[in-house]
Design an enzyme around this catalytic site. Sequence first.
Site, PDB file in Angstrom:
ATOM      1  N   ASP A 167       0.812  -1.213   0.000  1.00  0.00           N
ATOM      2  CA  ASP A 167       0.000   0.000   0.000  1.00  0.00           C
ATOM      3  C   ASP A 167       0.849   1.270   0.000  1.00  0.00           C
ATOM      4  OD1 ASP A 167      -2.276   1.684   0.339  1.00  0.00           O
ATOM      5  OD2 ASP A 167      -2.031   1.623   2.517  1.00  0.00           O
ATOM      6  N   GLU A 426       3.517  -8.155   7.038  1.00  0.00           N
ATOM      7  CA  GLU A 426       2.212  -8.699   6.678  1.00  0.00           C
ATOM      8  C   GLU A 426       2.230  -9.736   5.564  1.00  0.00           C
ATOM      9  OE1 GLU A 426      -0.707  -5.630   6.108  1.00  0.00           O
ATOM     10  OE2 GLU A 426      -0.686  -5.142   8.234  1.00  0.00           O
ATOM     11  N   TYR A 481      -6.341  -3.133  12.998  1.00  0.00           N
ATOM     12  CA  TYR A 481      -7.191  -1.990  12.669  1.00  0.00           C
ATOM     13  C   TYR A 481      -8.609  -2.156  13.188  1.00  0.00           C
ATOM     14  CZ  TYR A 481      -3.294  -0.257   9.937  1.00  0.00           C
ATOM     15  OH  TYR A 481      -2.065   0.234   9.561  1.00  0.00           O
ATOM     16  N   GLU A 516       1.295  -1.401  14.035  1.00  0.00           N
ATOM     17  CA  GLU A 516       0.381  -0.529  13.292  1.00  0.00           C
ATOM     18  C   GLU A 516      -0.974  -0.528  13.954  1.00  0.00           C
ATOM     19  OE1 GLU A 516      -0.022  -1.146   9.050  1.00  0.00           O
ATOM     20  OE2 GLU A 516       2.145  -1.438   8.792  1.00  0.00           O
TER      21      GLU A 516
HETATM   22  C1  GCB Z   1      -1.199  -2.257   6.678  1.00  0.00           C
HETATM   23  C2  GCB Z   1       0.086  -2.147   5.950  1.00  0.00           C
HETATM   24  C3  GCB Z   1       0.401  -0.718   5.552  1.00  0.00           C
HETATM   25  C4  GCB Z   1      -0.864  -0.042   5.047  1.00  0.00           C
HETATM   26  C5  GCB Z   1      -1.888  -0.017   6.171  1.00  0.00           C
HETATM   27  C6  GCB Z   1      -3.199   0.635   5.758  1.00  0.00           C
HETATM   28  O1  GCB Z   1      -1.486  -3.175   7.374  1.00  0.00           O
HETATM   29  O2  GCB Z   1       1.163  -2.698   6.632  1.00  0.00           O
HETATM   30  O3  GCB Z   1       1.401  -0.724   4.568  1.00  0.00           O
HETATM   31  O4  GCB Z   1      -0.626   1.241   4.573  1.00  0.00           O
HETATM   32  O5  GCB Z   1      -2.168  -1.311   6.557  1.00  0.00           O
HETATM   33  O6  GCB Z   1      -3.344   1.833   5.953  1.00  0.00           O
HETATM   34  O7  GCB Z   1      -4.064  -0.064   5.237  1.00  0.00           O
END
Ligand code: GCB
Length: 606
Positions: A167, A426, A481, A516
């Site tokens: 991403d 990931e 997330y 993250e």
């Molecule tokens: C993730 C990735 C990261 C993305 C992020 C997102 O898990 O490691 O590269 O930018 O999510 O914002 O979706």
Amino acid sequence: QEEPIMLRPQDTSTRERKNLDGLWRFALDGDRRGRDAGWFARRLDTDRELAVPASYNDLTAEAEVHDHVGPVWYQREVWVPAGWAGRRVVLHLESATHRATVWVGDAEVVSHEGGYTPFEADVTAHVTPGQPVRISVEVDNTLTFRSIPPGEVEQTAHGPRQRYWHDFFNYAGLHRSVWLYATDPAHLTDVTVTTGFAGTDGHVDYRVGWESGPADGAPDGTGGADPDVAVVLRDADGAEVATGRGATGRLTVPDVHLWAPGDGYLYDLELQLVRDGTVLDSYHQSVGVRTVRVDGARFLINEQPFYFTGFGKHEDLAVLGKGHSPAHLVHDVALLEWIGANSFRTSHYPYSEDVLDYADRRGLVLIDETAAVGLNLGMFGRRDQPTFSPDTIDDQTREVHAQAIRELVARDRNHPCVVLWSIANEPESRTAEAEAYFRPLFDVAREADPTRPVGFVNVGLAPHGQCRVSQFCDVIMLNRYYGWYSYTGDLAAAEDAWEAELRDWAGEGKPIIVTEYGADTYPGLHATTPTPWTEEYQVAYLDMNHRVFDRIAEVVGEQVWNFADFATTPGIIRVGGNKKGVFTRDRQPKAAAHTLRARWRGRVAG
Ligand code: GCB
């Protein structure tokens, strides 16, 4: 494949560098004609000049440059200093993304795979001191199932399209400095330092490599006798604290001033290659004396429990793309210090060595990551295809990945700021194929560096109980997330689910760093009720995460995704790029920056 042996170019009493940054002639070569047509053998037929260091993508206003797939060519002339007669001359590129081949004059001198680690060639035979020489670099941005990171080129009616499973935008070019440098034919080739302490005594173990050069390279009258290595360790004031002789040894540092988070104290280790009293080569290696160790679920720096605060970052800037900028480095670190961050992860690739040098001096703590991102076809709509198979990511890819790990460790092992290796971000990690792919890579990392913990970053698609790769990790690193990609807008439900999963991971008895957690936030968008994309929602989302972390002792770190907004491929969930930054792309704070500052500035390390 072997560990690359290299020293970063440096000006010393015996070494001299010439920086080749600036404007280079530039041409696209999507049809791959340049090599056969001998573009290296004459002045590149182009009216374009682009800047080095920078990604080429955003330097022009043209889509054909921005979205180019395939090789491009950079070319310039450089005068080789007349004073370099009789010297060994080396051409050094700090990075070329993602692979490159280099010519000096008409001679092909080196090729390198991997976009974020340095490479060099001895070009003595191809240059004449006092004369100009033409340097040509073919840089290829193509990602395949044999590259790290992986990708796939799709041929369409409108030309090739690069697909990949990570991403961030596939910026390419000469992102870091290019150097020509000179040494004596007899020269130092590499150095490894490891450090420790007992009571108030520190120690520095060193191992130095050297080459004596061609026999006729020996200075007159020496008879080409084998040189010897002498080392001197000085403190930050320049006072000598220890000396040694020989290619390996241990130096003792009485009343040692340890390197520690927030206290980037460095000693200077001068290495000299000496023959009959003449210093043939001198090199300076900065040394931070510190230890790192995992103990149960604790992460110890200098035997003290350490709690990571900070971010996953990117090398990503307007105009420059992934080009290194010293001004932005200084400013980003100023913002990290303003907000109270003590660490960051070099997501998702090795960063410029200037970043690591500066982090050493500022006492910032780094998780150092390879470019192995997007080894997960299920992430973006390819659920039908296995990630690890003979047709996708296979044994050959693993060799490229292993080499990327070796090159990362070889480049960064002497930096005290680096406390943990991340060998992938990931990847697919739920299958037996994933387990088989990764098991030997952990061995590669541990063999390359027995002194630091090793891990990889786990994705929410492989939750606790389903991940088959975490078993190899010293530290569990999780990207989650809850409240964004799942339980969107429902932070109460997200809090329960997140805590439940985290408690399962805590049962492993290893330290956990949440590498993250984040929410896309459009700056200036507001709401009084919890509404995704608003500045208020990012604040509430972070607060929820922090409540969960504070309830679980095994959580030893929190790194928000992301430090700043960054460029991505076009997509319906991306608005001018990924907007999970706590700062905008031009580094202005969103409301969440103040929330984090209040939390992190109040915290005492540990
Ligand atoms: C993730 C990735 C990261 C993305 C992020 C997102 O898990 O490691 O590269 O930018 O999510 O914002 O979706």
